[in-house]
Motif scaffolding. Sequence first.
Motif, PDB file in Angstrom:
ATOM      1  N   GLU A  92       0.820  -1.216   0.000  1.00  0.00           N
ATOM      2  CA  GLU A  92       0.000   0.000   0.000  1.00  0.00           C
ATOM      3  C   GLU A  92       0.858   1.274   0.000  1.00  0.00           C
ATOM      4  OE1 GLU A  92      -3.197   2.277  -0.361  1.00  0.00           O
ATOM      5  OE2 GLU A  92      -3.292   0.102  -0.331  1.00  0.00           O
ATOM      6  N   ALA A  93       1.971   1.272   0.731  1.00  0.00           N
ATOM      7  CA  ALA A  93       2.821   2.468   0.805  1.00  0.00           C
ATOM      8  C   ALA A  93       3.423   2.793  -0.560  1.00  0.00           C
ATOM      9  CB  ALA A  93       3.921   2.263   1.840  1.00  0.00           C
ATOM     10  N   VAL A  94       3.871   1.772  -1.275  1.00  0.00           N
ATOM     11  CA  VAL A  94       4.469   1.986  -2.600  1.00  0.00           C
ATOM     12  C   VAL A  94       3.407   2.466  -3.579  1.00  0.00           C
ATOM     13  CG1 VAL A  94       5.615   0.839  -4.539  1.00  0.00           C
ATOM     14  CG2 VAL A  94       6.289   0.303  -2.203  1.00  0.00           C
ATOM     15  N   ARG A  95       2.236   1.841  -3.545  1.00  0.00           N
ATOM     16  CA  ARG A  95       1.156   2.228  -4.444  1.00  0.00           C
ATOM     17  C   ARG A  95       0.705   3.659  -4.160  1.00  0.00           C
ATOM     18  NH1 ARG A  95      -2.521  -2.103  -4.256  1.00  0.00           N
ATOM     19  NH2 ARG A  95      -3.357  -1.256  -2.337  1.00  0.00           N
ATOM     20  N   GLY A  96       0.587   4.016  -2.869  1.00  0.00           N
ATOM     21  CA  GLY A  96       0.194   5.381  -2.503  1.00  0.00           C
ATOM     22  C   GLY A  96       1.226   6.410  -2.928  1.00  0.00           C
ATOM     23  N   ALA A  97       2.513   6.083  -2.767  1.00  0.00           N
ATOM     24  CA  ALA A  97       3.575   7.010  -3.174  1.00  0.00           C
ATOM     25  C   ALA A  97       3.558   7.215  -4.682  1.00  0.00           C
ATOM     26  CB  ALA A  97       4.929   6.473  -2.723  1.00  0.00           C
ATOM     27  N   PHE A  98       3.366   6.140  -5.428  1.00  0.00           N
ATOM     28  CA  PHE A  98       3.337   6.259  -6.889  1.00  0.00           C
ATOM     29  C   PHE A  98       2.142   7.086  -7.341  1.00  0.00           C
ATOM     30  CE2 PHE A  98       2.347   4.861 -11.178  1.00  0.00           C
ATOM     31  CZ  PHE A  98       3.576   5.056 -11.790  1.00  0.00           C
ATOM     32  N   GLU A  99       0.988   6.863  -6.725  1.00  0.00           N
ATOM     33  CA  GLU A  99      -0.207   7.622  -7.098  1.00  0.00           C
ATOM     34  C   GLU A  99      -0.067   9.092  -6.732  1.00  0.00           C
ATOM     35  OE1 GLU A  99      -3.345   5.472  -5.186  1.00  0.00           O
ATOM     36  OE2 GLU A  99      -3.421   3.953  -6.774  1.00  0.00           O
ATOM     37  N   THR A 100       0.689   9.389  -5.705  1.00  0.00           N
ATOM     38  CA  THR A 100       0.945  10.787  -5.332  1.00  0.00           C
ATOM     39  C   THR A 100       1.906  11.440  -6.316  1.00  0.00           C
ATOM     40  OG1 THR A 100       0.612  10.221  -3.008  1.00  0.00           O
ATOM     41  CG2 THR A 100       1.737  12.292  -3.477  1.00  0.00           C
ATOM     42  N   LEU A 101       2.937  10.696  -6.738  1.00  0.00           N
ATOM     43  CA  LEU A 101       3.931  11.244  -7.664  1.00  0.00           C
ATOM     44  C   LEU A 101       3.388  11.386  -9.079  1.00  0.00           C
ATOM     45  CD1 LEU A 101       7.102   9.302  -6.480  1.00  0.00           C
ATOM     46  CD2 LEU A 101       6.595  11.732  -6.122  1.00  0.00           C
ATOM     47  N   VAL A 102       2.548  10.463  -9.522  1.00  0.00           N
ATOM     48  CA  VAL A 102       2.011  10.478 -10.879  1.00  0.00           C
ATOM     49  C   VAL A 102       0.471  10.371 -10.793  1.00  0.00           C
ATOM     50  CG1 VAL A 102       2.193   9.464 -13.176  1.00  0.00           C
ATOM     51  CG2 VAL A 102       4.094   9.214 -11.576  1.00  0.00           C
ATOM     52  N   PRO A 103      -0.206  11.486 -10.481  1.00  0.00           N
ATOM     53  CA  PRO A 103      -1.654  11.440 -10.266  1.00  0.00           C
ATOM     54  C   PRO A 103      -2.491  10.931 -11.448  1.00  0.00           C
ATOM     55  CG  PRO A 103      -0.757  13.549  -9.555  1.00  0.00           C
ATOM     56  CD  PRO A 103       0.353  12.800 -10.223  1.00  0.00           C
ATOM     57  N   PRO A 104      -2.112  11.179 -12.714  1.00  0.00           N
ATOM     58  CA  PRO A 104      -2.955  10.666 -13.799  1.00  0.00           C
ATOM     59  C   PRO A 104      -3.059   9.139 -13.835  1.00  0.00           C
ATOM     60  CG  PRO A 104      -1.488  12.347 -14.639  1.00  0.00           C
ATOM     61  CD  PRO A 104      -1.059  12.052 -13.241  1.00  0.00           C
ATOM     62  N   LEU A 105      -2.106   8.455 -13.241  1.00  0.00           N
ATOM     63  CA  LEU A 105      -2.128   6.994 -13.256  1.00  0.00           C
ATOM     64  C   LEU A 105      -2.747   6.401 -11.993  1.00  0.00           C
ATOM     65  CD1 LEU A 105       1.331   6.205 -14.875  1.00  0.00           C
ATOM     66  CD2 LEU A 105      -0.917   6.212 -15.934  1.00  0.00           C
ATOM     67  N   LYS A 106      -3.438   7.219 -11.213  1.00  0.00           N
ATOM     68  CA  LYS A 106      -4.095   6.732 -10.008  1.00  0.00           C
ATOM     69  C   LYS A 106      -5.206   5.758 -10.413  1.00  0.00           C
ATOM     70  CE  LYS A 106      -6.342   8.176  -5.789  1.00  0.00           C
ATOM     71  NZ  LYS A 106      -6.768   9.285  -4.969  1.00  0.00           N
ATOM     72  N   GLY A 107      -5.203   4.607  -9.811  1.00  0.00           N
ATOM     73  CA  GLY A 107      -6.202   3.595 -10.122  1.00  0.00           C
ATOM     74  C   GLY A 107      -5.784   2.617 -11.202  1.00  0.00           C
ATOM     75  N   PHE A 108      -4.713   2.933 -11.932  1.00  0.00           N
ATOM     76  CA  PHE A 108      -4.241   2.001 -12.956  1.00  0.00           C
ATOM     77  C   PHE A 108      -3.683   0.767 -12.268  1.00  0.00           C
ATOM     78  CE2 PHE A 108      -1.137   0.341 -15.999  1.00  0.00           C
ATOM     79  CZ  PHE A 108      -1.926   0.267 -17.126  1.00  0.00           C
ATOM     80  N   GLN A 109      -4.051  -0.402 -12.719  1.00  0.00           N
ATOM     81  CA  GLN A 109      -3.642  -1.640 -12.074  1.00  0.00           C
ATOM     82  C   GLN A 109      -2.375  -2.182 -12.729  1.00  0.00           C
ATOM     83  OE1 GLN A 109      -7.116  -4.100 -12.353  1.00  0.00           O
ATOM     84  NE2 GLN A 109      -8.032  -3.150 -10.568  1.00  0.00           N
ATOM     85  N   PHE A 110      -1.249  -1.773 -12.174  1.00  0.00           N
ATOM     86  CA  PHE A 110       0.032  -2.188 -12.735  1.00  0.00           C
ATOM     87  C   PHE A 110       0.296  -3.666 -12.520  1.00  0.00           C
ATOM     88  CE2 PHE A 110       0.680   2.363 -12.329  1.00  0.00           C
ATOM     89  CZ  PHE A 110       1.242   2.640 -13.552  1.00  0.00           C
ATOM     90  N   ASN A 111      -0.369  -4.269 -11.536  1.00  0.00           N
ATOM     91  CA  ASN A 111      -0.125  -5.692 -11.298  1.00  0.00           C
ATOM     92  C   ASN A 111      -0.657  -6.554 -12.438  1.00  0.00           C
ATOM     93  OD1 ASN A 111      -2.812  -5.186 -10.724  1.00  0.00           O
ATOM     94  ND2 ASN A 111      -2.878  -6.564  -8.951  1.00  0.00           N
ATOM     95  N   ARG A 112      -1.410  -5.997 -13.365  1.00  0.00           N
ATOM     96  CA  ARG A 112      -1.910  -6.782 -14.504  1.00  0.00           C
ATOM     97  C   ARG A 112      -0.821  -7.050 -15.539  1.00  0.00           C
ATOM     98  NH1 ARG A 112      -7.913  -6.999 -15.408  1.00  0.00           N
ATOM     99  NH2 ARG A 112      -8.697  -6.497 -13.362  1.00  0.00           N
ATOM    100  N   THR A 113       0.331  -6.434 -15.398  1.00  0.00           N
ATOM    101  CA  THR A 113       1.423  -6.739 -16.323  1.00  0.00           C
ATOM    102  C   THR A 113       1.889  -8.180 -16.195  1.00  0.00           C
ATOM    103  OG1 THR A 113       3.134  -5.985 -14.771  1.00  0.00           O
ATOM    104  CG2 THR A 113       2.252  -4.354 -16.323  1.00  0.00           C
ATOM    105  N   VAL A 114       1.519  -8.834 -15.098  1.00  0.00           N
ATOM    106  CA  VAL A 114       1.913 -10.223 -14.897  1.00  0.00           C
ATOM    107  C   VAL A 114       1.274 -11.137 -15.947  1.00  0.00           C
ATOM    108  CG1 VAL A 114       0.103 -10.994 -13.293  1.00  0.00           C
ATOM    109  CG2 VAL A 114       2.415 -11.877 -13.068  1.00  0.00           C
ATOM    110  N   PHE A 115       0.198 -10.704 -16.587  1.00  0.00           N
ATOM    111  CA  PHE A 115      -0.441 -11.520 -17.610  1.00  0.00           C
ATOM    112  C   PHE A 115       0.391 -11.610 -18.883  1.00  0.00           C
ATOM    113  CE2 PHE A 115      -4.113 -10.194 -15.014  1.00  0.00           C
ATOM    114  CZ  PHE A 115      -4.510 -11.455 -14.607  1.00  0.00           C
ATOM    115  N   PHE A 116       1.429 -10.796 -19.010  1.00  0.00           N
ATOM    116  CA  PHE A 116       2.335 -10.905 -20.154  1.00  0.00           C
ATOM    117  C   PHE A 116       3.367 -12.010 -19.954  1.00  0.00           C
ATOM    118  CE2 PHE A 116       1.089  -6.381 -20.609  1.00  0.00           C
ATOM    119  CZ  PHE A 116       0.498  -6.498 -21.845  1.00  0.00           C
ATOM    120  N   ASN A 117       3.495 -12.505 -18.723  1.00  0.00           N
ATOM    121  CA  ASN A 117       4.529 -13.500 -18.433  1.00  0.00           C
ATOM    122  C   ASN A 117       4.439 -14.763 -19.279  1.00  0.00           C
ATOM    123  OD1 ASN A 117       5.732 -11.791 -16.677  1.00  0.00           O
ATOM    124  ND2 ASN A 117       5.268 -12.971 -14.833  1.00  0.00           N
ATOM    125  N   PRO A 118       3.256 -15.359 -19.502  1.00  0.00           N
ATOM    126  CA  PRO A 118       3.247 -16.565 -20.356  1.00  0.00           C
ATOM    127  C   PRO A 118       3.804 -16.302 -21.754  1.00  0.00           C
ATOM    128  CG  PRO A 118       1.170 -16.377 -19.178  1.00  0.00           C
ATOM    129  CD  PRO A 118       1.937 -15.119 -18.914  1.00  0.00           C
TER     130      PRO A 118
END
Length: 155
Positions: A27-53
């Motif tokens: 949560e701390a990392v996600r909150g810091a990123f959303e504070t630093l880059v407000p337009p990307l607030k709510g973007f689910q970066f954890n979905r990049t894991v679907f590129f792994n296969p």
Amino acid sequence: MIFKDPLNLCVVLLVFNALVYGLYEVEAVRGAFETLVPPLKGFQFNRTVFFNPFLYYAALCIIASRLKPLFGIIVALIACAAPLMYGSSYNDLFSTALQVRYALSYGAPNENIMSYGDFYSVDVFEALKDEAGYTEGEYAACYAIYPAVLEYNGI
């Protein structure tokens, strides 16, 4: 140096996806990123894991291409056939084949296995279109239904 070899690039991207997926849950990392880059607030970066296969298969193809020609082709064929033979709930081709085999063996489909035909439900959607008075070309919106099902059924 590391980016000259496509295999190294695949491995770096796999590690990057794992780090992003892990850090997104903090949560701390996600909150810091959303504070630093407000337009990307709510973007689910954890979905990049679907590129792994895709990255795993790309790495496997790169490795297979570096092997002896016949052995590399055999490895690539096994790699392509393995997911089709693995009976997971995400493998629709396997489920459809299993459903056909079950129906041929026992004379009736297994209610616990969903095939392509069950998933796209052509008969159900034809009845729904008749009941709703839907005509070809009209716009429609549905919730909790895959868009591919609507497209397949002409909606």
